[in-house]
Design an enzyme around this catalytic site. Structure first.
Site, PDB file in Angstrom:
ATOM      1  N   LYS A 106       0.860  -1.195   0.000  1.00  0.00           N
ATOM      2  CA  LYS A 106       0.000   0.000   0.000  1.00  0.00           C
ATOM      3  C   LYS A 106       0.882   1.226   0.000  1.00  0.00           C
ATOM      4  O   LYS A 106       2.024   1.187   0.480  1.00  0.00           O
ATOM      5  CB  LYS A 106      -0.884   0.025   1.258  1.00  0.00           C
ATOM      6  CG  LYS A 106      -2.122   0.898   1.106  1.00  0.00           C
ATOM      7  CD  LYS A 106      -3.205   0.171   0.330  1.00  0.00           C
ATOM      8  CE  LYS A 106      -4.411   1.029   0.086  1.00  0.00           C
ATOM      9  NZ  LYS A 106      -5.521   0.256  -0.501  1.00  0.00           N
ATOM     10  N   GLY A 218     -20.335   6.926   1.914  1.00  0.00           N
ATOM     11  CA  GLY A 218     -19.245   7.151   0.957  1.00  0.00           C
ATOM     12  C   GLY A 218     -19.815   7.206  -0.445  1.00  0.00           C
ATOM     13  O   GLY A 218     -20.650   6.355  -0.819  1.00  0.00           O
ATOM     14  N   TYR A 219     -19.424   8.207  -1.222  1.00  0.00           N
ATOM     15  CA  TYR A 219     -19.944   8.321  -2.587  1.00  0.00           C
ATOM     16  C   TYR A 219     -18.822   8.637  -3.554  1.00  0.00           C
ATOM     17  O   TYR A 219     -18.938   9.453  -4.453  1.00  0.00           O
ATOM     18  CB  TYR A 219     -21.066   9.372  -2.665  1.00  0.00           C
ATOM     19  CG  TYR A 219     -22.112   8.977  -3.683  1.00  0.00           C
ATOM     20  CD1 TYR A 219     -22.954   7.898  -3.436  1.00  0.00           C
ATOM     21  CD2 TYR A 219     -22.252   9.658  -4.887  1.00  0.00           C
ATOM     22  CE1 TYR A 219     -23.898   7.502  -4.363  1.00  0.00           C
ATOM     23  CE2 TYR A 219     -23.200   9.263  -5.828  1.00  0.00           C
ATOM     24  CZ  TYR A 219     -24.028   8.184  -5.556  1.00  0.00           C
ATOM     25  OH  TYR A 219     -24.963   7.785  -6.479  1.00  0.00           O
ATOM     26  N   GLY A 220     -17.674   7.965  -3.352  1.00  0.00           N
ATOM     27  CA  GLY A 220     -16.562   8.108  -4.290  1.00  0.00           C
ATOM     28  C   GLY A 220     -16.645   7.006  -5.326  1.00  0.00           C
ATOM     29  O   GLY A 220     -17.742   6.568  -5.700  1.00  0.00           O
ATOM     30  N   ASN A 221     -15.505   6.538  -5.768  1.00  0.00           N
ATOM     31  CA  ASN A 221     -15.482   5.486  -6.786  1.00  0.00           C
ATOM     32  C   ASN A 221     -16.301   4.277  -6.324  1.00  0.00           C
ATOM     33  O   ASN A 221     -17.181   3.799  -7.036  1.00  0.00           O
ATOM     34  CB  ASN A 221     -14.020   5.080  -7.070  1.00  0.00           C
ATOM     35  CG  ASN A 221     -13.940   3.877  -7.989  1.00  0.00           C
ATOM     36  OD1 ASN A 221     -14.722   3.763  -8.935  1.00  0.00           O
ATOM     37  ND2 ASN A 221     -13.028   2.973  -7.707  1.00  0.00           N
ATOM     38  N   GLY A 223     -18.458   3.869  -3.512  1.00  0.00           N
ATOM     39  CA  GLY A 223     -19.832   4.112  -3.061  1.00  0.00           C
ATOM     40  C   GLY A 223     -20.774   4.447  -4.203  1.00  0.00           C
ATOM     41  O   GLY A 223     -21.925   3.976  -4.220  1.00  0.00           O
TER      42      GLY A 223
HETATM   43  P1  NAD Z   1     -12.917   7.925  -2.860  1.00  0.00           P
HETATM   44  O1  NAD Z   1     -11.916   8.915  -2.429  1.00  0.00           O
HETATM   45  O2  NAD Z   1     -13.295   7.851  -4.295  1.00  0.00           O
HETATM   46  O3  NAD Z   1     -14.266   8.170  -2.022  1.00  0.00           O
HETATM   47  C1  NAD Z   1     -14.312   8.211  -0.623  1.00  0.00           C
HETATM   48  C2  NAD Z   1     -15.709   8.650  -0.197  1.00  0.00           C
HETATM   49  O4  NAD Z   1     -15.777   8.625   1.221  1.00  0.00           O
HETATM   50  C3  NAD Z   1     -16.060  10.079  -0.623  1.00  0.00           C
HETATM   51  O5  NAD Z   1     -17.430  10.154  -0.985  1.00  0.00           O
HETATM   52  C4  NAD Z   1     -15.840  10.874   0.664  1.00  0.00           C
HETATM   53  O6  NAD Z   1     -16.643  12.055   0.710  1.00  0.00           O
HETATM   54  C5  NAD Z   1     -16.280   9.863   1.702  1.00  0.00           C
HETATM   55  N1  NAD Z   1     -15.744  10.136   3.037  1.00  0.00           N
HETATM   56  C6  NAD Z   1     -14.453  10.453   3.352  1.00  0.00           C
HETATM   57  N2  NAD Z   1     -14.357  10.688   4.675  1.00  0.00           N
HETATM   58  C7  NAD Z   1     -15.595  10.477   5.193  1.00  0.00           C
HETATM   59  C8  NAD Z   1     -16.147  10.560   6.491  1.00  0.00           C
HETATM   60  N3  NAD Z   1     -15.387  10.911   7.548  1.00  0.00           N
HETATM   61  N4  NAD Z   1     -17.459  10.289   6.669  1.00  0.00           N
HETATM   62  C9  NAD Z   1     -18.242   9.945   5.610  1.00  0.00           C
HETATM   63  N5  NAD Z   1     -17.781   9.866   4.347  1.00  0.00           N
HETATM   64  C10 NAD Z   1     -16.474  10.131   4.147  1.00  0.00           C
HETATM   65  O7  NAD Z   1     -12.410   6.483  -2.347  1.00  0.00           O
HETATM   66  P2  NAD Z   1     -12.859   5.048  -2.859  1.00  0.00           P
HETATM   67  O8  NAD Z   1     -11.864   4.579  -3.855  1.00  0.00           O
HETATM   68  O9  NAD Z   1     -14.309   5.068  -3.178  1.00  0.00           O
HETATM   69  O10 NAD Z   1     -12.586   4.155  -1.549  1.00  0.00           O
HETATM   70  C11 NAD Z   1     -13.551   4.043  -0.493  1.00  0.00           C
HETATM   71  C12 NAD Z   1     -13.156   2.886   0.424  1.00  0.00           C
HETATM   72  O11 NAD Z   1     -13.062   1.674  -0.338  1.00  0.00           O
HETATM   73  C13 NAD Z   1     -11.791   3.029   1.110  1.00  0.00           C
HETATM   74  O12 NAD Z   1     -11.843   2.416   2.371  1.00  0.00           O
HETATM   75  C14 NAD Z   1     -10.868   2.246   0.185  1.00  0.00           C
HETATM   76  O13 NAD Z   1      -9.684   1.827   0.850  1.00  0.00           O
HETATM   77  C15 NAD Z   1     -11.775   1.102  -0.162  1.00  0.00           C
HETATM   78  N6  NAD Z   1     -11.403   0.390  -1.383  1.00  0.00           N
HETATM   79  C16 NAD Z   1     -11.307   1.021  -2.568  1.00  0.00           C
HETATM   80  C17 NAD Z   1     -10.991   0.296  -3.711  1.00  0.00           C
HETATM   81  C18 NAD Z   1     -10.968   0.914  -5.071  1.00  0.00           C
HETATM   82  O14 NAD Z   1     -10.892   0.166  -6.058  1.00  0.00           O
HETATM   83  N7  NAD Z   1     -11.098   2.222  -5.212  1.00  0.00           N
HETATM   84  C19 NAD Z   1     -10.721  -1.073  -3.609  1.00  0.00           C
HETATM   85  C20 NAD Z   1     -10.820  -1.693  -2.362  1.00  0.00           C
HETATM   86  C21 NAD Z   1     -11.169  -0.947  -1.258  1.00  0.00           C
END
Ligand code: NAD
Length: 416
Positions: A106, A218-221, A223
């Site tokens: 990581k 969570g509403y990133g990639n 969510g």
């Molecule tokens: P991202 O940055 O695209 O989105 C993160 C989301 O979480 C955003 O909507 C943000 O506003 C929200 N957030 C951040 N802090 C917060 C809080 N304190 N309270 C509520 N919401 C909050 O990230 P992502 O890629 O969507 O990753 C989200 C989770 O999934 C992480 O734990 C990441 O490690 C895990 N993950 C991601 C992937 C991937 O392929 N992207 C793979 C495995 C695991």
């Protein structure tokens, strides 16, 4: 006593418990408790105002007994070495539980990407790759996106790596855009894999998913795709969604079209027409069938676990639940799909991306999805069966499956 929320202490405590159940020998246990290698960098970046700012950054290669280390690079203001260690440990167990020939790693950069201009972000991304380039590679360690990083950042990093080395090596980074050798289906893969596990869990629990209610934090990639796929593929009614700015509720269910339109307008889910503003605590404690944490660590703790009402928790985020919360969920009979199983779809398709890059021939999205479905279904049942056989909770079962596989590889190599 207050709960220890250090993510690496939590990752180690989880491993300790698994080692106890497995009766793992003490030397192997001691080896698996620590990262094999870690790097700390200071990255100078010329800012738009002419000054130079120094950013702290990390890369941890936790264990590469089963193959090259694999794991995302997180861009976050609160990043610490212990968060990166924990995430790298979970990657080790994740690649093992979904049985791809990779280890766990990581990376992290302490920064707030929202406060950087595009030029500053590009210089920081290239600076990170310059720092780490001699330690990563197709046969050593393959980074990918995580919280705060994205395919554009991966493109800059790939270009920097190829510029330094003087040849094309697209498989050195996954989560790239399609035109630079990305895989079809990678962007929704983490959420898609999670949906497969929810589908399989629902069958076992006798839960009818059509119209069942869900809340997503969570509403990133992850969510946003979880919302789209939960709605389209599983027929769930998503009544609450949250992000770092707050949360929203709608009794009739929120459609992906209306929430993504609000995201494009305002950059946050708050204000979606027809929804009611709530806070993150209300979101997590909502009486829903399925709770999907898809944001960050330590959201379900000893402080709120008692009030969680969901029947099924699908952990798309890494480390959303603390050991104290786990104990409470066990007593309440809540079924957990543990993080490194639930969100293994991303690394599975990253592995498919590496395979396609290696032979320079690309699969259709349908083929990617079919193979992803197979991987996730197999992994889910391996964990569920272990839980049944041993009479233990699913998180420990996932550890037992994964730790056994990593320990076997370590032993076969003669390291311990
Ligand atoms: P991202 O940055 O695209 O989105 C993160 C989301 O979480 C955003 O909507 C943000 O506003 C929200 N957030 C951040 N802090 C917060 C809080 N304190 N309270 C509520 N919401 C909050 O990230 P992502 O890629 O969507 O990753 C989200 C989770 O999934 C992480 O734990 C990441 O490690 C895990 N993950 C991601 C992937 C991937 O392929 N992207 C793979 C495995 C695991």
């Amino acid at each position: 006593m207050t709960e220890n929320l250090n993510p690496f202490a939590i990752a180690q405590a989880q491993l300790d418990k698994a080692a106890g159940i497995l009766q793992l020998d003490a030397d192997m246990h001691a080896f698996l408790r620590e990262p094999m290698r870690e790097f700390h960098f200071s990255i100078p970046v010329r800012m738009d105002n002419g000054r130079t700012e120094t950013f702290k950054a990390f890369r941890v290669q936790y264990n590469d007994a089963r193959g090259p280390a694999k794991g995302g690079i997180r861009f976050h203001p609160d990043e610490t070495i212990d968060t990166v260690r924990a995430l790298a440990a979970w990657m080790t167990w994740k690649t093992a539980v979904c049985d791809v020939p990779l280890g766990g790693g990581k990376g992290g950069v302490v920064c707030n990407p929202r406060n950087l201009s595009a030029g500053e972000l590009e210089r920081l991304s290239r600076g990170y790759m310059r720092a780490v380039s001699r330690f990563v590679g197709l046969k050593q360690d393959v980074p990918a996106p995580d919280v705060g990083s994205n395919p554009q950042i991966m493109s800059w990093m790939l270009d920097e790596y190829e510029t330094i080395h003087g040849y094309h090596e697209p498989g050195v980074i996954t989560g790239k855009p399609l035109l630079l050798g990305g895989s079809a289906g990678r962007t929704p893969a983490t959420a898609m894999g999670g949906m497969v596990t929810i589908r399989e869990a629902a069958k076992l629990l006798g839960m009818n998913l059509k119209g069942a209610t869900a809340a997503i934090q969570g509403y990133g990639n992850v969510g946003s795709f979880a919302h789209k796929l939960a709605y389209e593929m599983l027929g769930l009614k998503i009544v609450a969604i949250g992000d770092e700015f707050g949360a929203i509720y709608k009794e009739d269910g929120l459609t992906p079209a209306e929430v993504s339109a609000q995201m494009r307008r305002a950059g946050k889910v708050g204000g979606t027409p027809g929804s009611q503003e709530i806070n993150n605590a209300q979101l997590l404690e909502m009486p829903v069938d399925i709770l999907i944490p898809a944001a960050i660590e330590n959201q379900l703790t000893g402080a709120n676990a008692d009030r969680i009402q969901a029947k099924l928790i699908a952990e798309l985020a890494n480390g959303p639940t603390t050991p104290e919360a786990d104990q409470i969920f066990k007593q309440k009979g809540i079924y957990i799909i543990p993080d490194f199983l639930c969100n293994a779809g991303g690394v599975s398709v990253s592995y498919f991306e590496m395979v396609q890059n290696s032979y320079g021939y690309y699969w259709t999205e349908e083929l990617v999805q079919e193979r992803l479905d197979q991987k996730m279904t197999t992994a889910f049942h391996a964990v569920h069966n272990m839980a049944e056989e041993r009479g233990i909770e699913t998180r420990m079962a996932a550890y037992l499956v994964a730790v056994n596989r990593v320990a076997e590889a370590v032993r076969a190599r003669g390291w311990v």
